[in-house]
Every structure is written in structure tokens, then in C-alpha cells.
Write an enzyme that holds these catalytic residues in place. Structure first.
Site, short mmCIF file in Angstrom:
data_model
loop_
_atom_site.label_atom_id
_atom_site.label_comp_id
_atom_site.label_asym_id
_atom_site.label_seq_id
_atom_site.Cartn_x
_atom_site.Cartn_y
_atom_site.Cartn_z
N GLU B 440 68.07 -39.06 -27.85
CA GLU B 440 68.79 -39.52 -26.73
C GLU B 440 70.10 -38.82 -26.74
OE1 GLU B 440 66.74 -40.97 -24.84
OE2 GLU B 440 65.63 -42.35 -25.90
N GLY B 441 70.07 -37.77 -27.10
CA GLY B 441 71.32 -36.73 -27.06
C GLY B 441 71.85 -36.84 -28.72
#
Lengths: 596, 596
Positions: B440-441
Site C-alpha cells: 500500500e505504498g
């Protein structure tokens, strides 16, 4: 894919330029040790590391060791690799020629160790432990034991172990239960159960020489009643061949987070024949010859992992195309810029690099002192080297392994999600590196050793072996036009260390818990300043050589840039550690056990 | 053995005492939400976590997922556990009653998420991603899509995924290649290959709803040409049952460091039928509804792991007998004292505890803001909550996951060598926790989001949603007789954060690389101050309640002791981070790429 080329240029820098190998070659026994010889040894070691050990690293991790009915099988390829390693003379490198060794300096041996740690940490444990057992036996064994066992251990046909831990006692060896009963022939019958014995059983060598801590029947309780015994897997025949099977049995191997190709064994001794090494009830001191050597070697494991991680991560950062430079596209010809253009990626890479090269420089300093301890003719110089290595051993062990683990995790971060996938090999570095913070004394135990034993030793004399050279260097170089700002940064960190030292000396003397509460953060502060000193000295050498460097200019420029990075980004941790240390024990001791 | 009991007392503290649950129950829709109801929900969740999820954590890790011919089998017991989870209504907790949800506040949902993360991180991903997909669809889907898919996702019979990453693009979604071709019936044919799709294929639910980023034929290049599509594994029949198999196939699952019971899938879409979600070419914005929710949930993963680690490590530290207290034997009746007597063990435990409870308090603050965004009637209050959650999302994601990993590693250290053995279960926490810093990043991307987008947003308005309450609290409480010293410590950390913010605002505006060079250390500083604020506020509550606490006195005393520990031992990291930030980009940007 893990990628690795031994960092020979930086190793030569450490060996010759930073620590001056002539300091060793000028001593008796060093006549045949030219710098060129050392370099060619490193070049040959680099080949075996890259060509033999590295290709087995991922497969060894994947396969692990197998246990069945007391027999341990190492992963595919390990036996052949070990044979090549042994036949190449790599087990005998720094051993005494009297036992078939090659008599090379320990500093060269440690650089070779770094290569095996970087390419196959699990493999390196097998010969590594043998080397430690060799040292303990050489220093404490009887002439007869040495004659029977050392040549085989030096040439690697037999391997060694260190058997300390029992299920109920690791750090606290006073609780040790293994027993040794004297026999009329001067031997002993050893009985007990040991756990966590690296290389305790395996298929690489024809015999295994266990060094075992046990109690004599009349031994006093606690650590003052522990003796050291040599217990071979096979009792040597008169001709020196492996003879009758001895009463030592591997009952299981551990299923571990990493170093899965290293056999971590549970061993049961049942009336096993052994021989006393050193004096009765003085076993712990004898074992500490091995332990201290292993602690430095474990530190080198952290360094090796950091270097391997750096190389893999740099390769990936130059290949992976993702996003554009914040300063405008650098490679408009490609779909995206390589991620090495991004400041945060560079910050991460330089952190790993600053750790690896800083630790290598410090390892070189300590290893040179090991050589001086062995080779110096002047007793005062030998004693000074002894003080210094005793002081630095816990620092090297704990600092290098903490940083090695951190470096491995930073390496995963460079890869993003790909770093979490086993195929890329960087997650293995994290799992392998984690053990080094635990074995041979947890890093917390190292910190207690530093503050509780090494700081007060000889009324601070050991400490001054480090403090004086740092203070002198700062005084001499703080206004140096080339490296003045770096030295001033070092001076700030050193100032914090001096204040922390005074705090511990004062408070810890009155209250041992105050020293214990400060220990871990103090060791880190000490270590960061030590690396800072190495970086400032490295910068000094680089600045002096850069003007006429020609082909080496990039190397020296990178040294200067990384030194600056270290001073600006890493050494400032000193400013967090000092107030934490000074805050004392109250916050952690006030809480009732029941409220945890 | 992993041990876990949901920290219900501290959860109630966060929910009611620190953040005041009446703030939510007083709003429209909150009429039926009594504090007692919330507490009983947490109690029930605690049971399923401890009784259903925890027993499958180690076995699921050991077995992993299995892939064969496009089919993924989750580990033994997972399907039955999921059925219990679903039947218990845990997938619908915070969902809209219009789609069958229970309408509970997000703050309760996040506390329940913490329990599943603590007991079985891999399991929690399956319902966790469904919840994120639910949010994206709820906010951006057509009424028809919502009616067809949301009830099944809310009741957990169907699960959801988020399909962003392709082999050549993770962070840099502008390079995305998956294509979607419009069909006469208003649907689209989606073709392409995605990787790293958590829960992309499995055997827990009867259907899987993929949210897929893809390009329309006429889409502009880069991120402005990305649209979002809903692509189910089975096309629903008119009756809402899973019908014809759609053209999405799992081609492999990844072999990972941890979360091995979570299926991380490679998916191939071949003319798969899908429907547009939101407007054409606005897919990234729509997906960010899901992404932002997932980022907070990933932060909670770090918190859950920290809590689980703490509980296991405390249990071990009270049981393991090793050595004697430095202040004299505490348990002379035993062979040795439990290791919790040692300052360094307590320092380690309190570090983990300070992270876990600090993160829980901060998660509660952010989750309450999520509820205010949804439930407030006043648009200005909704906007303020929106600003605040946008600002804090990267901080929660990166800080919590960094600290969760660190906590897990510290937990291993408490166990010594035993921590490295798989049987004890703490090494799994390290391996599982490591993913949260990546997906998620990456945490580096979170830091760039904070300095590049969130700081300058609305001319600093978002930032003030955090800075103002902190400044007001310090001003009001700095001389408070009970907590004054803690507030003064917070003020020093906050001062460092203000200076760092000014530095970035000035330098980063002129040169984006300067912001990038400061980003990671700035996020950490921001996060440590945010936790410091939570600890100071927690101490304020604890100090006020302690005098009349009776049975809770131990709880409040521990709060005060841990707050002090945080201020003395952890927050001083601000003094290292500030000079690092201020040193700027030069050290990392000066080095030529070739010299790395």
C-alpha cells in the site's frame, strides 16, 4: 538474485591505507607477509566466495538441513563446497604453522570471513566455529591434546563446536548441569544435554571436536565450578584416524527463522569420553578464548550481510525504472528513471554503505590489534592491544549485528514489495542477520559486559586505549582545511560519549541497575562514535590521496561523500542517546512486575 | 507459544476516556450506539480473536497457501474460521445498514482489526481488503453496481481485492498497461497482468470482486488515463448467485518471507467482463478511497503485531529464570530470578509497550475523525476531520509499521536464542510485520506523500489540524503539577518538529529534492511527536483518575510510568532527527550514480 563481488578495493584501503599493514609485516614472523601476498590471498578468497559459496546461499536456505536418526545432512552442494574450501587452505589461513597453519595475520582472516559471511552465512559457521575451538585448544589444551587434535582442525578434516547452552541456561551459565566424572586413565565421562549447538552434527567433516562446559563431581556451585572438556564425536585411534563412536548423539535440529543451512543441534552426552582443557573449574575462562573470538566473528557476520545487501540493493536501484527524478527526468529515453535518482533511495543506500564501510574500517582496527597481541615483542604494546580488543569486542559484536540487521531490512525496502518475495534473496539477509544479535551472548549482554566489566577494567585504562586516540585526532585535525567540518561533527559525538561515560562511571558505581539501564544505549553511542572516528580517518586518507588518485578518484570521492553522509545523518543519533542515558533507571524500574 | 488476550482495558481507555465515545454517539445515527454496546462488541471480538484466529496463526504460517492449476487453497482451518468470522457479523461491523451493515463506528472497527492483526495478520487481510473495496464501491460505484455487489461483500460471502500493481510498475502507476475496451452493453473487456494481489484467489468465499485499474483505449498517457473497473471472478446471475466464470485467472502465488497464509497472487485478465467504477480516467482518485482506508489498516497491522509481541515477551520475561537482579536476588527461592528484574529487559518491554499503547491512542484519534467525516452534520467539522485524516494517513501507515517491525524484533531479543526458533512464534511476528512497511505504498512513499502533498495542502490548513491542538495542550498544561514535566518534554519534541517543518516549507518549496531528502526523517519526527502528544494526554487522564481508581490503580500507574518512559527514552530521538533533516540533500545527491 543476490549479487556479490568482494569489495577488494575497500578491503585494500582498510588493510594498507587506513591501518597500514606494514605495522604487522615489520614484526617477527611477518618477514614473508608482503602487502602483495595479502592482496592475492584476498583475490583468491573473493573467487571462492563468489563462485562456490554464493551459488549455494539461496538453495541452502530453501532446502535447510535434514535430520534423521541422529544423522544430519547439510543441503545439496555443501559437502563439495566444504571440500573445496578446505583443500584451498581457507581453514588454516591464520593458524599457527606449528600445526599446519599458514600464519597469515588475523586482519586478513577477518576480511576473508567477511566474504564468506556475505555470500553464505550458514556455511561460514562450520569453519568459523572450528577456528574458535582451535584458539581455545591452542591456548589452554595440553601438548598431547594439541598434537592429537589441532592439525586435523587446522586442515579442516575435523571441525569444532562450542557446547555451552542448556535448555534452562543460556546467559546464566552458573545453572549448568552437564557433569564430568574423572576416570583412572585421566579421561572423563561427560553426561548431559546441550542445545543450540551450531555445527553440532553434520556431514562435512570426518570428525567433530566438541568443546563442552561441564561440572566435576566436587565442583563449587555457580560459574566457579565449570570446567572445559574436549569430547570428540569419534575417539581418535593411535594413528589419528576417527575410531570408536563416542557417547555424543544429536537428538534433533532446530527449525529456525534463518541460517537454515546451519545445523543447530540438540546434543546428548552419555558417558562420553572427554579430556580436560585447562585447569579444573577454570573452564569458563578457557571457553572465553573461543567466545571472544566468536564474538568478533559474529560482528563480522553483521558486516558481511550489510555489504551483501548494499551490493544487491544498488544493483536493483540502478535497474528498477519507476517514477521521475524530482529535479526533472534523468533518462527521458526510458519509460522512467532508475530509482537511484530519488533522494530517499540514496539516503537508504548510503546508510547501508556508511554502516558497511565504517564497520569494515573498525573491524580492521580491532583485527590489527589481535595481530599485535600475538606478534608484538614489546609486552607493553601487547598489553595495550589486549586492553583494546577486550574493550571493543562487545562493541563490535553488538553494534555490527544491530546495524547488519537494520541494513538488511533497509535493503528489502529498496526493493519494495519485491523485497518480500523469496526469489530476490534480500529477505534471506534479514532472516539470516537476525541470529547474530542473539548468539554468543545477546546484544543486551554485550552492553552489560561493556558497562559492567570493560569500562571499569584497570581503572579505565582499557577505555583510554580508545578515548586517547580519538581525542588526539580531534585535537590535531579539527581545523584541517579538508576534513575540519567532519572532525568537528565527530567532536560533538565524542563529547556526548564523554558525558555519557562520566554519567555511568558516577551513577553506575553506586547502583549497578543504573549502569544496566544505560547499557544498550551507551554501547550504541560508543559504537557510533567509533564508526565516526573511522569515517573521519578514512576521509583524511581519501582527501590526501584524491589529488593524485587518477583511476581511484571515484573511490576517494565516494569515501568523502559517505563520510559526510555519516556525520550529517547517522552520528547525530548521539544527541538522542545521551539524554536517554542520562534519564536513568527510574522510568523502567518504578513499574511493578505485576503491572507489565 | 504466541499468547494473546485483547487489551480490552486499554481499548476502553482509548475509546471512552481518551477520545470520548460520546462525541460519536451524540451525532445522528449514533442513537443506538451506547458505550456499553461498543464494549460488548469488543468483548465478543476478543473471543473470536483468541479462540479462532490465534490457534491458526502458527499453523497457517507453517503450511502456507497452496497453488495448483489456477486454484488456491488456504491453510487448514482457514475456511472454517472465515465462516465463523462471517457468520458472527465481523465483516459487516462498520458498514452501512443500507447494505446490511451494522453501522458501528470506524473506531470500534479499527480496534477489532487490531485484534485480528495481532492474532492472525494473514487471515485479517481477506476481510480487510473486502472492507476497503466496499468503501471504494460505496463512494464511487453506480447504484446498480452497489445493489448487485455491496450486500454480498458486506455479509462476507464475497470478498474484494485491489488490483493495481503490475510487474513493471508499483509506485509509478503511470506505467500501467492493463487495458479495458468498452462493449455495446455498457460493460468493458479487461485484459492485462497484475501481481502482488492479496486475496486475489482463494477458497474462503464463493466469489471474489476485483477492483482493477486499467486504461481505456483513448486514455491519455500516465496517471491521468487510468480508470477503475469492477471485475468479478464469477459473473453474478440475475438472482445474484455466482454465475459464469469470468476471464480472470490466478497464474501463480508468491513464496514470501511472511504472511504465508495470505495468498499473494499473480492474476491474468483475458477479456474479462468488468464495469466502470466512477468516471473514466478518474480511476486513481476512486481507488484512493480504498487505498487510504487500507493505509490506515496497514498501520493497524503494525500496532497489532506490537501488542501481540508485547504480550508474548512479557509472559516469557516473567517465566524465564536467568541470572540475578543487579540489586540482589529477588526470588532466592528459585534457581534464578525471572529476567523481568533486569533493567535492559524492562527497557525493551517498555519500548514495545510505549509503541503499542501510543499507536493505539493515535489510531483512536484518527479513527474518531473518520467517524466525524461520515457522521458530523456541520460541514466545517466534516472538512476539519477530512483534513486531519488526510494528514495523518501516511504518518499512521509508515510510523506504525516501522515501529511494529521494530517491536517484533525487540520481542525476539527478549527470548534470546529461543526467539530465533520457530516454535516460540515470535520470529513469525518479525516476518509477518515486515510486509507492512512495503505494501500500500512503501514507507518512503508515505513520507513523500506527507512532505510533498499533505504539508502544503490548503496552504498548511491540514497541518494546523494537528499543530493547533498540540500547541494549545502544551500551553494549557506545561505547568500542570501532575504532568508538567511530561508536557515540557513534549514541548521540546514539538519545537523540533516546528523547526523541521519550517525548514522543509522553505527549502522544499524551492527544491523538491530537498523535501525528498528530508521526508523519511520528517515523518518519523512527526510521528514521534504525535505519539508524544497521545502519551501526554493519556498521562493527563491517568493522573486525574488515579486518586479514585481503586481496582484500576495499576492500570493508571502503568500509564503514567510508560508515559514517562516514552518522554525520557523515545521522544529524544527528535534531537537526532532535526539535525539530520536540516543537513539537507547535498550529502546524498553529490555522489555520482557510477560511484555507488
Amino acid at each position: 538474485m543476490q549479487t556479490y563481488k568482494a569489495p577488494l578495493r575497500d578491503m585494500r584501503f582498510v588493510l594498507h591505507e587506513l591501518h597500514d599493514s606494514r605495522r604487522i609485516t615489520a614484526l617477527p614472523g611477518g618477514e614473508e607477509l608482503s602487502p602483495e601476498l595479502m592482496d592475492s590471498v584476498l583475490e583468491e578468497a573473493a573467487k571462492i566466495a563468489a563462485e562456490v559459496l554464493l551459488p549455494l546461499n539461496a538453495s541452502g536456505d530453501e532446502e535447510g538441513c535434514h535430520y534423521e536418526n541422529g544423522v544430519v545432512r547439510t543441503p545439496k552442494g555443501f559437502k563439495a563446497a566444504y571440500d573445496l574450501f578446505r583443500e584451498g587452505g581457507w581453514t588454516s589461513l591464520a593458524c599457527d604453522p606449528a600445526y599446519g597453519g599458514q600464519g597469515l595475520p588475523e586482519i586478513v582472516n577477518k576480511l576473508v570471513e567477511e566474504m564468506s559471511c556475505a555470500t553464505n552465512l550458514a556455511f561460514g559457521l562450520y569453519p568459523g566455529l572450528t577456528h574458535g575451538a582451535y584458539l581455545a585448544l591452542r591456548d589452554h589444551g595440553s601438548e598431547e591434546l594439541k598434537a592429537r587434535f589441532l592439525p586435523k582442525m587446522v586442515d579442516g578434516t575435523w571441525s569444532g563446536t562450542m557446547c555451552l547452552t542448556e535448555a534452562h541456561c543460556g546467559t546464566d551459565l552458573g545453572q549448568l548441569r552437564t557433569r564430568a566424572v574423572p576416570q583412572p586413565d585421566g579421561s572423563y565421562r561427560v553426561s548431559g544435554a546441550k542445545i543450540f549447538i551450531s555445527a553440532g552434527e553434520h556431514d562435512l567433516t570426518e570428525n567433530i571436536v566438541h568443546l563442552v562446559l561441564a561440572r566435576l563431581p566436587d565442583a563449587p556451585a555457580g560459574v566457579k565450578g565449570i570446567s572445559l572438556f574436549l569430547v570428540p564425536k569419534f575417539l581418535p585411534t593411535a594413528e589419528g584416524a576417527p575410531g570408536a563412536r563416542n557417547g555424543v548423539l544429536c537428538t534433533a535440529i532446530e527449525h529456525k527463522m534463518g541460517i537454515r543451512a546451519s545445523a543447530t543441534c540438540q546434543l546428548t552426552f552419555e558417558d562420553a569420553t572427554g579430556w580436560l582443557v585447562g585447569a579444573p573449574n577454570k573452564g569458563l575462562a578457557a571457553m572465553f578464548t573461543m567466545m571472544n573470538s566468536e564474538r568478533l566473528s559474529v560482528g563480522i557476520q553483521g558486516l558481511g550481510i550489510a555489504e551483501a545487501t548494499y551490493q544487491s540493493a544498488v544493483t536493483y536501484a540502478k535497474e528498477r525504472l519507476q517514477g521521475r527524478s524530482l529535479a526533472g527526468a534523468k533518462r527521458p529515453d526510458l519509460a522512467a528513471d532508475p530509482i537511484i535518482v530519488h533522494p530517499d533511495i540514496r539516503r537508504t543506500l548510503l546508510t547501508i554503505r556508511a554502516y558497511a564501510e565504517g564497520c569494515r574500517a573498525l573491524a580492521g582496527w580491532v583485527a590489527q590489534a589481535l595481530d599485535l597481541m600475538e606478534r608484538e615483542t614489546d609486552p607493553a604494546a601487547r598489553a595495550a592491544a589486549d586492553d583494546f580488543t577486550a574493550l571493543m569486542t562487545p562493541v563490535v559484536k553488538a553494534l555490527f549485528t544491530d546495524l547488519g540487521f537494520e541494513a538488511a531490512s533497509l535493503g528489502v525496502q529498496i526493493y519494495g514489495g519485491h523485497g518480500y518475495i523469496r526469489d530476490h534473496g534480500v529477505e534471506q539477509f534479514v532472516r539470516d542477520a537476525r541470529i547474530a544479535m542473539l548468539y554468543e551472548g545477546t546484544n543486551g549482554v554485550q552492553a552489560l559486559d561493556l558497562v559492567g566489566r570493560k569500562l571499569p577494567a584497570h581503572a579505565g585504562r582499557s577505555l583510554r586505549r580508545f578515548f586517547h586516540p580519538v581525542a588526539e585526532f580531534i585535537e590535531a585535525k579539527k581545523d584541517d582545511p579538508a576534513i575540519g567540518p567532519l572532525v568537528q561533527a565527530l567532536a560533538k559525538g565524542f563529547g556526548a560519549l564523554q558525558l555519557a561515560t562520566a554519567h555511568i562511571a558516577e551513577r553506575g558505581q553506586r547502583d549497578a541497575e543504573e549502569a544496566g539501564a544505560a547499557a544498550t544505549e551507551y554501547l550504541r553511542l560508543f559504537g557510533l562514535v567509533a564508526l565516526g572516528f573511522m569515517w573521519a580517518r578514512s576521509a583524511e586518507v581519501a582527501a590526501a590521496k584524491l589529488p593524485a588518485a587518477n583511476g581511484d578518484a571515484g573511490f576517494y570521492r565516494a569515501k568523502l561523500a559517505t563520510a559526510r553522509f555519516y556525520m550529517e545523518r547517522i552520528l547525530p543519533n548521539a544527541f538522542a542517546l545521551l539524554p536517554a542515558i542520562k534519564s536513568g533507571k527510574a522510568a523502567m524500574m518504578a513499574l511493578d512486575e505485576v503491572d507489565f
